[in-house]
Enzyme design. Structure first.
Site, PDB file in Angstrom:
ATOM      1  CG  ASP A   1      -2.205   0.714   1.068  1.00  0.00           C
ATOM      2  OD1 ASP A   1      -2.310   1.514   0.127  1.00  0.00           O
ATOM      3  OD2 ASP A   1      -3.118   0.507   1.897  1.00  0.00           O
TER       4      ASP A   1
ATOM      5  CG  ASP B   1      -9.567   2.309  -0.507  1.00  0.00           C
ATOM      6  OD1 ASP B   1      -9.097   1.179  -0.731  1.00  0.00           O
ATOM      7  OD2 ASP B   1      -8.999   3.140   0.214  1.00  0.00           O
TER       8      ASP B   1
HETATM    9  C1  DGJ Z   1      -5.855   1.893   1.846  1.00  0.00           C
HETATM   10  C2  DGJ Z   1      -6.225   0.701   1.016  1.00  0.00           C
HETATM   11  O1  DGJ Z   1      -6.688   1.106  -0.226  1.00  0.00           O
HETATM   12  C3  DGJ Z   1      -7.243  -0.123   1.767  1.00  0.00           C
HETATM   13  O2  DGJ Z   1      -7.643  -1.203   0.983  1.00  0.00           O
HETATM   14  C4  DGJ Z   1      -6.649  -0.580   3.061  1.00  0.00           C
HETATM   15  O3  DGJ Z   1      -5.598  -1.467   2.813  1.00  0.00           O
HETATM   16  C5  DGJ Z   1      -6.179   0.601   3.868  1.00  0.00           C
HETATM   17  N1  DGJ Z   1      -5.315   1.449   3.108  1.00  0.00           N
HETATM   18  C6  DGJ Z   1      -5.470   0.143   5.098  1.00  0.00           C
HETATM   19  O4  DGJ Z   1      -4.930   1.174   5.803  1.00  0.00           O
END
Ligand code: DGJ
Length: 739
Positions: free
Chosen positions: A480, A549
């Site tokens: 991430d 997301d």
């Molecule tokens: C952002 C990501 O896009 C989410 O899927 C998740 O992993 C969060 N970060 C976790 O902090």
């Protein structure tokens, strides 16, 4: 060079003498006019070299039999700059448009004029590499244009290699990877814009006579606002899936980028693509070569659909790490547990994942840091040790439990970032990206680590390597990256801050190369607050992306449609989540959410124990049926039947390369009226002669009159395929098998 001089003699004798003297020292320019053909099975790029060594682009489009005829165009130019587009336009000479290359020399001079000195080609395994050498006879700067032509995929990669062969340093002010030139009456540009949870929204515009620039200056998370890619419909104001000339391009670079669409006074369009030169005037020492990232080009004479399929095939065969390999379905812990879990929570989620027929469990954020435990997004990033308060038995215990249940195991990291509340921030303040003397701005309570620094690259590599040592049962890593770079500054680079953005990205690639050398088989997802790092540079190392997301099935229609204009469906992490959706608040039926997620790499991101018995049964049914056609998601050809942007009904299908099987997805996104609900779709990509049995999946009663029957591919292409989708969020998935 000497051939250019006679008109100067008439003007000023002194010029002649100077130029004649120069002739003694300068390399001769090409004497023989030459046509250089760079071709794939169905496309061709033709460049010509005139008697003075000017390299010009004459054609990028369908294959033509006699490229050498383009040499005739060199004979009718009325003015020097009317002779046709220079393949690599430089600041200097008679050129006054947007340059692909702009160099400032040690004496302050800005002029570069490049002339052809030779070219060579070599072919291997269906890929032909052509290198064209250019040189400025005055400054001695050398440039190599490198093209890789992928025959079967109809894709051409282009980059430049710029060498300072002088004795003093030079500065690169603009250094695009590639310039492409088009001649048409109209240019319809399709590109994407967006933001967090709304990445990849389609924008279409007819290009006017101004210069259009699409740029990212975000440093990391470079693609969340816009993507370094586009489609260009030539000679048309209409976007068509199936007709007309379409060029598609995508820059393989994960940092700041710039795409420039510049129309000249003759109406020609010049497209430049490369690293953004914003705050990145790149110093090139004597003897050094700067290699730009690849620009990926394709052309289709049969509309946008074929252009996308060309890119997808190339991605599968070359552009994506282990492209085409089927990835496991999964349950991700994020939206089901967020930061609040114990070992017990995870084990029960694993039990449910196994029970539903999923293939992997992914432990997302929140499992690490002891002194500053990661119980929210405000602490712990940088301290990559297991939080034994939450998980006293450790990661291996959970991973082994998953394996014992027949599941693979994945884990989340965010190695480029640090929370101020962490041991790392206290121990290595010099590793944080910051502008001297100023406060460091926080986003999501975190700072960025300076990957231009080799010591930080070692550290980031060490995070991955260290996490992999937590258990031999780690099969998947979600990488991430949750903020942009603001107020940039690198302690390591000192007064050479101009190198920062380029070297951050190169630093990331250095780390990924080392990771892939040691861990070639680990699945790695590229996530950046969702789709903040979706580009063919990252995809050389990553197997898949976290598309967004936003997991609302409705919003995903728009995001996934647009993602697949350029990037293949098999890289798209697509998850079913709970309702009301945590991002949009929208409520959609579970089946609609599954039918949308099943167009990519299917996953679930919720707490399964919250399912009712009916929901759970439907989930199991949808997961099981996905396996029946999953190979088509990963290795089939995509046909877009209608667009969510242009229609109330969205539909797409994947067809196996041998056309023996297909899966068709249909959705109603907006309620119209009862009469119009039986919307006819024309199925594509099927063999018109073959007979296909059509079966709707995941229902007891089908919404199409022809369910279970056989039809020819030709019949299915007529629009008679008209499933009843009566309500907003009605959806249906059909599996087709040839007899
Ligand atoms: C952002 C990501 O896009 C989410 O899927 C998740 O992993 C969060 N970060 C976790 O902090």
């Amino acid at each position: 060079m000497c051939k250019l001089l006679p008109h100067l003699i008439d003007m000023k004798q002194i010029c002649f003498l100077t130029a004649a003297l120069l002739c003694l020292f300068l390399p001769a320019r090409a004497a023989e006019p030459t046509a250089i053909s760079i071709q794939t099975d169905h496309t061709q790029l033709v460049l010509t070299v005139d008697a003075n060594g000017n390299l010009r682009t004459r054609h990028y489009g369908a294959r033509i039999a006699d490229p050498v005829l383009f040499l005739g165009m060199d004979t009718q130019a009325k003015r020097p700059n009317g002779a046709g587009p220079m393949t690599l336009p430089t600041t200097g000479g008679v050129f006054v448009g947007s340059p692909a290359l702009h160099v400032r020399y040690a004496d302050g001079n800005h002029n570069t004029e490049l002339y052809y000195t030779g070219h060579q080609s070599r072919s291997k395994d269906g890929v032909t590499t052509t290198e064209i050498s250019l040189k400025d006879p005055v400054t001695t700067l050398q440039v190599k244009l490198v093209y890789e032509a992928y025959g079967r995929e109809d894709v051409i990669l282009a980059h430049t290699e710029i060498t300072n062969s002088g004795k003093k340093p030079v500065e690169l002010l603009d250094y695009a990877s590639s310039a492409m030139h088009f001649e048409a009456d109209r240019y319809l540009l399709t590109h994407t814009w967006g933001g967090w949870a709304s990445e990849m929204q389609v924008d279409r515009e007819l290009l006017g006579h101004d210069t259009k620039v699409i740029e990212s200056r975000r440093g990391v998370q470079a693609t969340q606002r816009n993507n370094p890619s586009f489609l260009l419909s030539l000679g048309s104001a209409e976007f068509s899936e199936t007709a007309g000339d379409v060029v598609a391009g995508a820059l393989a670079w994960s940092g700041n980028f710039r795409l420039t669409f510049d129309r000249d006074d003759a109406g020609r369009l010049h497209v430049l693509a490369g690293i953004s030169p914003h705050a990145a005037t790149y110093p090139l020492a004597p003897g050094k070569t700067f290699v730009t990232p690849d620009m990926v080009w394709t052309f289709s004479g049969a509309g946008a659909g074929q252009a996308s399929r060309n890119l997808h095939r190339w991605a599968r065969n070359y552009g994506v790490y282990r492209g085409g390999q089927v990835h496991p379905t999964l349950l991700n812990s994020w939206e089901g547990a967020y930061f609040t879990f114990t070992t017990e929570t995870l084990l029960r989620m694993i039990d449910d994942a196994a029970g539903m027929g999923l293939e992997m469990f992914v432990l997302d954020d929140g499992w690490f840091a002891k002194d500053y435990p990661r119980n929210g997004d405000d602490a712990g990033l940088g301290d990559w040790e297991v939080n034994t308060d939450k998980l006293p038995e450790g990661i291996d215990y959970v991973a082994s439990y998953a394996h014992d249940k027949g599941l693979k195991f994945g884990i989340w990291i965010e190695p480029e970032m640090v929370n101020p509340q962490s041991n790392l921030a206290h121990n290595h303040p010099e590793w944080v990206v910051k502008s001297p003397g100023r406060d460091i701005y926080q986003e999501r309570n975190q700072w960025v680590l300076d990957l231009s620094n080799p010591a930080v690259q070692d550290f980031v590599y060490g995070i991955f390597d260290g996490v992999m040592q937590l258990s031999k049962n780690i099969d998947y890593v979600k990488w991430d990256c949750n903020r942009v770079i603001q107020s940039f500054g690198s302690t390591y680079l000192g007064h050479e801050q101009d190198r920062f953005f380029v070297e951050y990205c190169q630093g990331l690639y250095n780390v990924m190369r080392r990771i892939r050398a040691k861990y070639p088989d680990v699945l790695i997802q590229c996530c950046s607050s969702g789709g903040g790092r979706v580009d063919y540079g990252a995809l050389r190392y990553f197997d898949e992306i976290w598309t967004s997301d936003n997991t609302d099935g409705d919003c995903r229609a728009y995001i996934q449609y647009a993602t697949n204009l350029i990037y293949p469906p098999f890289i798209m992490g697509a998850h079913v989540s709970a309702v009301p959706n945590h991002q949009s608040g929208n409520v959609t039926p579970l089946k609609f959410r599954f039918d949308m997620a099943c167009t990519g790499r299917l996953g679930l991101e919720l707490q399964p124990k919250n399912f009712s018995a009916r929901e759970r049964a439907l989930a199991e049914r949808c997961i099981a049926s996905y396996y029946q056609y999953r190979d088509l998601v990963f290795n089939g050809d995509l046909y877009r039947l209608s667009s969510p942007y242009d229609s109330d009904y969205y539909a797409l299908m994947y067809v196996s390369p041998d056309k023996s099987r297909a899966v068709v997805y249909t959705y109603c996104l907006r309620y119209q009226n009862r009469e119009g609900s039986q919307h006819g779709f024309r199925l594509e990509g099927l063999d018109p002669e073959r007979s296909y049995r059509v079966k709707e999946l995941n229902v007891d009663r089908s919404c199409w009159w022809g369910d279970g029957k056989e039809f020819s591919g030709a019949f299915l292409g007529t629009g008679a395929f008209n499933p009843d989708l009566p309500q907003k969020y009605s959806s249906a998935v059909f599996y087709l098998e040839a007899k």
